[in-house]
Write a protein that holds these residues in place. Structure first.
Motif, short mmCIF file in Angstrom:
data_model
loop_
_atom_site.label_atom_id
_atom_site.label_comp_id
_atom_site.label_asym_id
_atom_site.label_seq_id
_atom_site.Cartn_x
_atom_site.Cartn_y
_atom_site.Cartn_z
N ASN A 137 0.86 -1.17 0.00
CA ASN A 137 0.00 0.00 0.00
C ASN A 137 0.90 1.23 0.00
N THR A 138 0.55 2.26 0.70
CA THR A 138 1.36 3.47 0.74
C THR A 138 2.02 3.63 2.10
N VAL A 139 3.12 4.35 2.10
CA VAL A 139 3.83 4.66 3.33
C VAL A 139 3.97 6.17 3.42
N THR A 140 3.50 6.76 4.50
CA THR A 140 3.62 8.19 4.72
C THR A 140 4.82 8.44 5.62
N VAL A 141 5.70 9.33 5.19
CA VAL A 141 6.91 9.62 5.95
C VAL A 141 6.92 11.09 6.32
N ASP A 142 7.01 11.37 7.61
CA ASP A 142 7.18 12.73 8.09
C ASP A 142 8.64 12.87 8.51
N GLY A 143 9.39 13.65 7.75
CA GLY A 143 10.80 13.80 8.09
C GLY A 143 11.67 13.54 6.88
N TYR A 144 12.79 12.88 7.10
CA TYR A 144 13.82 12.70 6.09
C TYR A 144 14.01 11.22 5.78
N VAL A 145 14.14 10.89 4.50
CA VAL A 145 14.43 9.53 4.08
C VAL A 145 15.67 9.58 3.21
N ASP A 146 16.68 8.83 3.60
CA ASP A 146 17.92 8.76 2.83
C ASP A 146 17.86 7.53 1.95
N VAL A 147 17.91 7.74 0.64
CA VAL A 147 17.85 6.62 -0.29
C VAL A 147 19.22 6.27 -0.84
N GLY A 148 20.24 7.02 -0.47
CA GLY A 148 21.58 6.70 -0.95
C GLY A 148 21.72 7.04 -2.42
N GLU A 149 22.38 6.19 -3.15
CA GLU A 149 22.63 6.41 -4.58
C GLU A 149 21.60 5.68 -5.40
N VAL A 150 21.06 6.35 -6.42
CA VAL A 150 20.05 5.76 -7.29
C VAL A 150 20.64 5.64 -8.68
N ASP A 151 20.60 4.45 -9.24
CA ASP A 151 21.14 4.20 -10.57
C ASP A 151 19.98 4.06 -11.55
N VAL A 152 20.04 4.81 -12.64
CA VAL A 152 19.00 4.77 -13.65
C VAL A 152 19.63 4.41 -14.98
#
Length: 94
Positions: free
Chosen positions: A50-65
């Motif tokens: 489902n969905t996740v609601t985040v209040d604050g900061y999320v670090d995803v690191g490095e994203v490769d596309v």
């Protein structure tokens, strides 16, 4: 006297067991919400249905596309004079 006390204890145990059975069947409602008050470190992958609601900061690191495979077309962003990849950007100005 001991027999009467034993019967009362057995009745209380039986009622408790039936309460757990009925709660597990969903007949007796129970609260299932969990609130995490501290941080949770996850190593690996997490699937969210489902969905996740985040209040604050999320670090995803490095994203490769893989730009050469955008839109399922390997040659979508190759230029005429050479082989290079570019991302088309629309700024809203004509």
């Amino acid at each position: 006297m001991e027999t009467k006390n034993n019967k009362i204890i057995l009745i209380v145990i039986a009622c408790g067991i039936w309460a757990i059975v009925l709660q597990n069947m969903g007949i007796i409602p129970s609260s299932k919400q969990v609130e995490v008050v501290n941080s949770v470190d996850v190593g690996g992958t997490v699937d969210v249905g489902n969905t996740v609601t985040v209040d604050g900061y999320v670090d995803v690191g490095e994203v490769d596309v893989n730009i050469s495979s955008i839109n399922g077309n390997k040659n979508a962003f190759y230029g005429r004079n050479g082989v290079y990849n570019k991302i088309p950007v629309y700024t809203g100005n004509n």
